[in-house]
Design a protein around this motif. Sequence first.
Motif, PDB file in Angstrom:
ATOM      1  N   LYS A  32       0.793  -9.042  -8.002  1.00 18.82           N
ATOM      2  CA  LYS A  32       1.159  -9.105  -6.585  1.00 18.82           C
ATOM      3  C   LYS A  32       2.324  -8.155  -6.294  1.00 18.82           C
ATOM      4  CE  LYS A  32       2.839 -12.693  -3.692  1.00 18.82           C
ATOM      5  NZ  LYS A  32       2.981 -14.118  -3.473  1.00 18.82           N
ATOM      6  N   ASN A  33       3.319  -8.141  -7.170  1.00 18.16           N
ATOM      7  CA  ASN A  33       4.452  -7.219  -6.989  1.00 18.16           C
ATOM      8  C   ASN A  33       4.014  -5.769  -7.132  1.00 18.16           C
ATOM      9  OD1 ASN A  33       6.299  -9.258  -6.493  1.00 18.16           O
ATOM     10  ND2 ASN A  33       6.817  -9.488  -8.654  1.00 18.16           N
ATOM     11  N   GLN A  34       3.091  -5.511  -8.042  1.00 11.73           N
ATOM     12  CA  GLN A  34       2.580  -4.151  -8.208  1.00 11.73           C
ATOM     13  C   GLN A  34       1.823  -3.702  -6.960  1.00 11.73           C
ATOM     14  OE1 GLN A  34      -0.249  -3.669 -11.370  1.00 11.73           O
ATOM     15  NE2 GLN A  34      -0.117  -1.445 -11.308  1.00 11.73           N
ATOM     16  N   ALA A  35       1.067  -4.602  -6.373  1.00 13.91           N
ATOM     17  CA  ALA A  35       0.334  -4.267  -5.146  1.00 13.91           C
ATOM     18  C   ALA A  35       1.305  -3.948  -4.014  1.00 13.91           C
ATOM     19  CB  ALA A  35      -0.583  -5.420  -4.746  1.00 13.91           C
ATOM     20  N   LYS A  36       2.363  -4.724  -3.887  1.00 11.49           N
ATOM     21  CA  LYS A  36       3.369  -4.459  -2.847  1.00 11.49           C
ATOM     22  C   LYS A  36       4.026  -3.099  -3.058  1.00 11.49           C
ATOM     23  CE  LYS A  36       4.724  -9.235  -1.881  1.00 11.49           C
ATOM     24  NZ  LYS A  36       5.812 -10.221  -1.983  1.00 11.49           N
ATOM     25  N   SER A  37       4.377  -2.799  -4.311  1.00  9.27           N
ATOM     26  CA  SER A  37       5.022  -1.513  -4.611  1.00  9.27           C
ATOM     27  C   SER A  37       4.085  -0.345  -4.320  1.00  9.27           C
ATOM     28  CB  SER A  37       5.450  -1.469  -6.078  1.00  9.27           C
ATOM     29  OG  SER A  37       6.418  -2.445  -6.333  1.00  9.27           O
ATOM     30  N   GLY A  84      -0.332   9.900  -1.501  1.00  2.53           N
ATOM     31  CA  GLY A  84      -0.335   8.646  -0.741  1.00  2.53           C
ATOM     32  C   GLY A  84      -1.693   7.975  -0.771  1.00  2.53           C
ATOM     33  N   GLY A  85      -2.754   8.773  -0.658  1.00  5.14           N
ATOM     34  CA  GLY A  85      -4.106   8.216  -0.741  1.00  5.14           C
ATOM     35  C   GLY A  85      -4.397   7.627  -2.113  1.00  5.14           C
ATOM     36  N   ALA A  86      -3.902   8.287  -3.159  1.00  4.50           N
ATOM     37  CA  ALA A  86      -4.094   7.765  -4.518  1.00  4.50           C
ATOM     38  C   ALA A  86      -3.377   6.428  -4.681  1.00  4.50           C
ATOM     39  CB  ALA A  86      -3.589   8.779  -5.543  1.00  4.50           C
ATOM     40  N   TYR A  87      -2.201   6.330  -4.093  1.00  7.16           N
ATOM     41  CA  TYR A  87      -1.486   5.050  -4.175  1.00  7.16           C
ATOM     42  C   TYR A  87      -2.178   3.969  -3.350  1.00  7.16           C
ATOM     43  CZ  TYR A  87       2.451   6.291  -7.076  1.00  7.16           C
ATOM     44  OH  TYR A  87       3.221   6.648  -8.140  1.00  7.16           O
ATOM     45  N   PHE A  88      -2.799   4.344  -2.239  1.00  5.67           N
ATOM     46  CA  PHE A  88      -3.589   3.364  -1.498  1.00  5.67           C
ATOM     47  C   PHE A  88      -4.763   2.873  -2.339  1.00  5.67           C
ATOM     48  CE2 PHE A  88      -2.062   4.283   2.958  1.00  5.67           C
ATOM     49  CZ  PHE A  88      -1.714   2.971   3.213  1.00  5.67           C
ATOM     50  N   PHE A  89      -5.364   3.770  -3.105  1.00  7.58           N
ATOM     51  CA  PHE A  89      -6.452   3.375  -3.995  1.00  7.58           C
ATOM     52  C   PHE A  89      -5.942   2.400  -5.054  1.00  7.58           C
ATOM     53  CE2 PHE A  89      -9.077   4.049  -7.795  1.00  7.58           C
ATOM     54  CZ  PHE A  89     -10.313   3.705  -7.281  1.00  7.58           C
ATOM     55  N   MET A  90      -4.762   2.692  -5.615  1.00  3.00           N
ATOM     56  CA  MET A  90      -4.155   1.778  -6.584  1.00  3.00           C
ATOM     57  C   MET A  90      -3.850   0.431  -5.932  1.00  3.00           C
ATOM     58  SD  MET A  90      -1.619   4.223  -8.827  1.00  3.00           S
ATOM     59  CE  MET A  90      -0.570   2.858  -9.193  1.00  3.00           C
ATOM     60  N   TYR A  91      -3.427   0.461  -4.684  1.00  8.13           N
ATOM     61  CA  TYR A  91      -3.146  -0.770  -3.950  1.00  8.13           C
ATOM     62  C   TYR A  91      -4.417  -1.609  -3.811  1.00  8.13           C
ATOM     63  CZ  TYR A  91      -2.229  -3.721   0.133  1.00  8.13           C
ATOM     64  OH  TYR A  91      -2.128  -4.777   0.995  1.00  8.13           O
ATOM     65  N   LYS A  93      -7.049  -1.576  -5.768  1.00 12.37           N
ATOM     66  CA  LYS A  93      -7.397  -2.126  -7.080  1.00 12.37           C
ATOM     67  C   LYS A  93      -6.467  -3.281  -7.450  1.00 12.37           C
ATOM     68  CE  LYS A  93     -10.899   0.338  -8.070  1.00 12.37           C
ATOM     69  NZ  LYS A  93     -12.217  -0.274  -8.136  1.00 12.37           N
ATOM     70  N   SER A  94      -5.189  -3.158  -7.119  1.00 15.52           N
ATOM     71  CA  SER A  94      -4.238  -4.235  -7.400  1.00 15.52           C
ATOM     72  C   SER A  94      -4.590  -5.481  -6.605  1.00 15.52           C
ATOM     73  CB  SER A  94      -2.810  -3.799  -7.068  1.00 15.52           C
ATOM     74  OG  SER A  94      -2.388  -2.779  -7.923  1.00 15.52           O
ATOM     75  N   LEU A  95      -5.007  -5.299  -5.363  1.00 17.73           N
ATOM     76  CA  LEU A  95      -5.410  -6.452  -4.545  1.00 17.73           C
ATOM     77  C   LEU A  95      -6.632  -7.140  -5.130  1.00 17.73           C
ATOM     78  CD1 LEU A  95      -4.992  -5.595  -0.762  1.00 17.73           C
ATOM     79  CD2 LEU A  95      -3.722  -7.216  -2.146  1.00 17.73           C
ATOM     80  N   GLU A  96      -7.563  -6.362  -5.645  1.00 10.44           N
ATOM     81  CA  GLU A  96      -8.742  -6.958  -6.278  1.00 10.44           C
ATOM     82  C   GLU A  96      -8.321  -7.809  -7.474  1.00 10.44           C
ATOM     83  OE1 GLU A  96     -11.345  -3.707  -7.214  1.00 10.44           O
ATOM     84  OE2 GLU A  96     -11.875  -3.357  -5.119  1.00 10.44           O
TER      85      GLU A  96
END
Length: 144
Positions: A32-37, A84-91, A93-96
Amino acid sequence: ITQKIETEKELDIFHTIQLSLNQLNEYYTINKNQAKSSFRFSVFSIVIGLITILTGIWLQYLDIAKIEISYITAISGLILEFIGGAYFFMYKKSLEQVNFFFGQLIKIQDTMLSINLADNIENVDKKNEMNEKIIVSLLERSLK
């Protein structure tokens, strides 16, 4: 809980389940913290990229700087947008992952609650019937 497991002579399944629940909860919190970051950094990168692109266009429009600086600024902004788009993709995946582990937490809590409620039934026949239903339900759930 780890100390209880080590010191007790009898194996109590609730302690083992509680330990797993604690570990899962910790992993859930980390994800959850990783997704927020990831979300914060992606928004920051996209905003800075947009400002950089607009600065490059502004430099070109006002003819303040050489044409190469305008292009370099605009390309830098595009690279920041890509980051920024790559970090949105990571976000995403983190949410999943967060949703998956939250589902696991719910399953473990439901299992513990149902076992606890079944143990509190005083009628032995009903208690055995409920334990059988819990076992069948757990087996069916693990096969899915």
